[in-house]
Design a protein around this motif. Structure first.
Motif, PDB file in Angstrom:
ATOM      1  N   ASN A 207       6.144   6.763   1.479  1.00 53.40           N
ATOM      2  CA  ASN A 207       5.717   6.032   0.288  1.00 53.40           C
ATOM      3  C   ASN A 207       4.237   6.303   0.014  1.00 53.40           C
ATOM      4  OD1 ASN A 207       5.546   4.302  -1.856  1.00 53.40           O
ATOM      5  ND2 ASN A 207       5.694   2.424  -0.658  1.00 53.40           N
ATOM      6  N   PRO A 208       3.894   7.519  -0.402  1.00 52.19           N
ATOM      7  CA  PRO A 208       2.471   7.829  -0.637  1.00 52.19           C
ATOM      8  C   PRO A 208       1.868   7.015  -1.773  1.00 52.19           C
ATOM      9  CG  PRO A 208       3.873   9.594  -1.462  1.00 52.19           C
ATOM     10  CD  PRO A 208       4.764   8.671  -0.689  1.00 52.19           C
ATOM     11  N   GLU A 209       2.711   6.545  -2.715  1.00 57.66           N
ATOM     12  CA  GLU A 209       2.177   5.750  -3.828  1.00 57.66           C
ATOM     13  C   GLU A 209       1.506   4.474  -3.325  1.00 57.66           C
ATOM     14  OE1 GLU A 209       5.265   6.832  -3.632  1.00 57.66           O
ATOM     15  OE2 GLU A 209       5.405   8.369  -5.202  1.00 57.66           O
ATOM     16  N   PHE A 210       2.062   3.880  -2.282  1.00 57.17           N
ATOM     17  CA  PHE A 210       1.464   2.661  -1.731  1.00 57.17           C
ATOM     18  C   PHE A 210       0.064   2.947  -1.196  1.00 57.17           C
ATOM     19  CE2 PHE A 210       0.555   0.026   1.998  1.00 57.17           C
ATOM     20  CZ  PHE A 210       0.606  -1.238   1.428  1.00 57.17           C
ATOM     21  N   ILE A 211      -0.082   4.067  -0.493  1.00 56.88           N
ATOM     22  CA  ILE A 211      -1.391   4.426   0.058  1.00 56.88           C
ATOM     23  C   ILE A 211      -2.378   4.714  -1.069  1.00 56.88           C
ATOM     24  CG2 ILE A 211      -2.615   5.971   1.616  1.00 56.88           C
ATOM     25  CD1 ILE A 211      -0.480   4.222   2.941  1.00 56.88           C
ATOM     26  N   GLU A 212      -1.931   5.451  -2.067  1.00 54.87           N
ATOM     27  CA  GLU A 212      -2.826   5.810  -3.170  1.00 54.87           C
ATOM     28  C   GLU A 212      -3.256   4.585  -3.964  1.00 54.87           C
ATOM     29  OE1 GLU A 212      -0.958  10.280  -3.948  1.00 54.87           O
ATOM     30  OE2 GLU A 212      -0.089   8.519  -4.910  1.00 54.87           O
ATOM     31  N   ASN A 213      -2.331   3.681  -4.230  1.00 48.90           N
ATOM     32  CA  ASN A 213      -2.671   2.472  -4.986  1.00 48.90           C
ATOM     33  C   ASN A 213      -3.505   1.497  -4.167  1.00 48.90           C
ATOM     34  OD1 ASN A 213      -1.228   3.398  -7.213  1.00 48.90           O
ATOM     35  ND2 ASN A 213       0.679   2.419  -6.549  1.00 48.90           N
ATOM     36  N   SER A 214      -3.446   1.624  -2.852  1.00 48.53           N
ATOM     37  CA  SER A 214      -4.192   0.703  -1.998  1.00 48.53           C
ATOM     38  C   SER A 214      -5.695   0.875  -2.145  1.00 48.53           C
ATOM     39  CB  SER A 214      -3.791   0.904  -0.531  1.00 48.53           C
ATOM     40  OG  SER A 214      -2.437   0.544  -0.328  1.00 48.53           O
ATOM     41  N   TYR A 215      -6.128   2.052  -2.585  1.00 53.42           N
ATOM     42  CA  TYR A 215      -7.567   2.267  -2.755  1.00 53.42           C
ATOM     43  C   TYR A 215      -8.131   1.477  -3.936  1.00 53.42           C
ATOM     44  CZ  TYR A 215      -7.845   5.878   0.795  1.00 53.42           C
ATOM     45  OH  TYR A 215      -7.840   6.552   1.995  1.00 53.42           O
ATOM     46  N   ASP A 216      -7.256   0.946  -4.771  1.00 51.65           N
ATOM     47  CA  ASP A 216      -7.712   0.083  -5.860  1.00 51.65           C
ATOM     48  C   ASP A 216      -7.832  -1.369  -5.422  1.00 51.65           C
ATOM     49  OD1 ASP A 216      -7.743   2.248  -7.628  1.00 51.65           O
ATOM     50  OD2 ASP A 216      -5.605   2.001  -8.085  1.00 51.65           O
ATOM     51  N   ASP A 217      -7.371  -1.666  -4.217  1.00 49.18           N
ATOM     52  CA  ASP A 217      -7.469  -3.008  -3.653  1.00 49.18           C
ATOM     53  C   ASP A 217      -8.645  -3.031  -2.680  1.00 49.18           C
ATOM     54  OD1 ASP A 217      -7.058  -5.168  -1.657  1.00 49.18           O
ATOM     55  OD2 ASP A 217      -5.241  -5.561  -2.814  1.00 49.18           O
ATOM     56  N   PHE A 218      -9.592  -3.927  -2.903  1.00 47.20           N
ATOM     57  CA  PHE A 218     -10.821  -3.932  -2.110  1.00 47.20           C
ATOM     58  C   PHE A 218     -10.539  -4.099  -0.626  1.00 47.20           C
ATOM     59  CE2 PHE A 218     -14.111  -6.450   0.025  1.00 47.20           C
ATOM     60  CZ  PHE A 218     -15.184  -5.579  -0.075  1.00 47.20           C
ATOM     61  N   PHE A 219      -9.677  -5.043  -0.264  1.00 47.08           N
ATOM     62  CA  PHE A 219      -9.456  -5.340   1.144  1.00 47.08           C
ATOM     63  C   PHE A 219      -8.697  -4.210   1.840  1.00 47.08           C
ATOM     64  CE2 PHE A 219     -10.100  -9.552  -0.737  1.00 47.08           C
ATOM     65  CZ  PHE A 219     -11.093 -10.031   0.105  1.00 47.08           C
ATOM     66  N   LYS A 220      -7.764  -3.577   1.138  1.00 47.60           N
ATOM     67  CA  LYS A 220      -7.066  -2.443   1.738  1.00 47.60           C
ATOM     68  C   LYS A 220      -7.992  -1.241   1.878  1.00 47.60           C
ATOM     69  CE  LYS A 220      -2.525  -3.859   0.057  1.00 47.60           C
ATOM     70  NZ  LYS A 220      -1.418  -3.556  -0.889  1.00 47.60           N
TER      71      LYS A 220
END
Length: 388
Positions: A207-220
């Motif tokens: 699920n690379p989309e989860f990793i890529e979208n996580s960079y838009d979340d400050f805590f992740k």
């Protein structure tokens, strides 16, 4: 877009005696199709997105591509057969083509690396160490003696005494450095979170989309970059080592010999644990499992440790290229060597507290015995600057 990575079932594939399972990396052929242009633009955000034009596959070649055990050498014929096979499936599903393909390795049912001489040597040494621990612990349990009368070398291998030292080794209040307890706690939480992310870098993700979208979340994003938090350990370690040496300088001469001896002492304390972990990584751990990524991670670490073990022995592996490291999780070690040399500018050479007592005018002039203000201003690289 085509999946960034896909792995066929490894165990199910190799149930058949003539099965071949291959790990391959492939790159899509650049063209003017809308899909490829979208992939190209999407992958241009390299700070957060994967390179989706470079795909990774774990292929059961005997089932999907007509391979057999003669292709296990991962040679040109294997590469060509897999390229044609994957090119057909990708073109049929997405209208894209494979530009080039490289085979990392292929596995068969009969793949087995027998233990070698080094494996047996390390195994015997670790078994002897285990027996010494069990023997000393049993002796201490059956015939307990007072700590003052016991053999200190035997106690060093005794589980009971080491457990007591671990359990009661520090004050619950933390003493004058009680703030360090909070730093240690929060740092360990971040380190555990960081290490849970290591598998993303070592292997493939479904699920690379989860990793890529996580960079838009400050805590992740903070968790992904938590390796910076490791610097807290270096600051605490360097500070405590400096404090210990300053206390030592109050009652002992601080000479050129003091710093090397402090470094040797730290090296001797760290090296037994480092050697045990490194010895297991380069010998018996690779024999303890299998899987599609086992060779890419575990066997590679074994090869790197056998080739570059000396980098870890000198506790400075991060001075060398990361891709050649043995035990990358132990890469940050050299900073611990710097604090004693910094103290050289402050304390060398001034003598004991008694010798310095007559020179001290008041507590404000000399913050600790052995402090030399003239040497402080002359320290290089900005450790101090001249008051004038």
């Amino acid at each position: 877009m085509p999946a960034l990575s896909e792995l066929d079932d490894f165990d199910l594939c190799l149930k058949k005696p003539d099965a071949v399972y291959c790990i391959v990396d492939l790159e899509l052929l650049e063209d003017d199709t809308p899909l490829y242009q979208f992939i190209k633009n999407f992958s241009s955000l390299t700070y957060k997105n994967y390179q989706h034009s470079k795909l990774h596959r774990g292929v059961c070649g005997s089932q999907h591509c007509g391979l057999n055990t003669t292709h296990a050498d991962a040679g040109e014929s294997t590469s060509e057969a897999l390229r044609n096979c994957l090119n057909s499936s990708i073109h049929q599903g997405y209208g894209l083509q494979v530009d080039n393909l490289s085979v990392r390795y292929c596995k068969t049912q009969d793949d087995y690396i027998p233990p070698d001489v080094l494996d047996y040597v390390v195994g015997v040494l670790l078994l002897a160490l285990l027996l010494v621990n069990l023997g000393c612990s049993a002796y201490y349990f059956l015939w307990p003696v007072e700590k003052e009368k016991a053999n200190k070398f035997m106690l060093a291998f005794c589980v009971q005494t080491n457990w007591k030292a671990l359990k009661h080794g520090g004050s619950a209040e933390g003493g004058i450095f009680k703030c360090f307890q909070a730093l240690r706690f929060y740092t360990m939480v971040m380190i555990l979170g960081l290490h849970s992310m290591i598998f993303i870098g070592y292997g493939y993700t479904a699920n690379p989309e989860f990793i890529e979208n996580s960079y838009d979340d400050f805590f992740k994003a903070l968790l992904f970059n938590a390796r910076v938090i490791v610097q807290i350990f270096f600051v605490m370690g360097g500070f405590l080592m400096a404090y210990k040496m300053l206390v030592y300088a109050e009652s002992h001469p601080f000479t050129l010999k003091t710093v090397p001896m402090a470094l040797v002492n730290r090296w001797l304390r760290l090296m037994p644990a480092v050697l045990v972990v490194m010895g297991l990584a380069m010998t018996w751990v690779p024999h303890m499992g299998s899987g599609p990524m086992w060779d890419a991670v575990v066997k590679r670490e074994r090869d790197m440790c056998r080739m570059n073990w000396w980098q870890l022995v000198i506790l400075s592996p991060n001075l060398f290229p990361f891709e050649h490291l043995c035990l990358p999780q132990a890469c940050a070690r050299k900073l611990g060597w710097l604090s004693p040399w910094s103290l050289d500018c402050l304390l060398l050479p001034q003598g004991t507290a008694e010798e310095m007592g007559s020179k001290r005018v008041n507590a404000h002039e000399t913050p600790f015995p052995g402090f030399n203000s003239d040497r402080w201003w002359n320290c290089p690289n900005g450790l101090g600057s001249s008051p004038s």
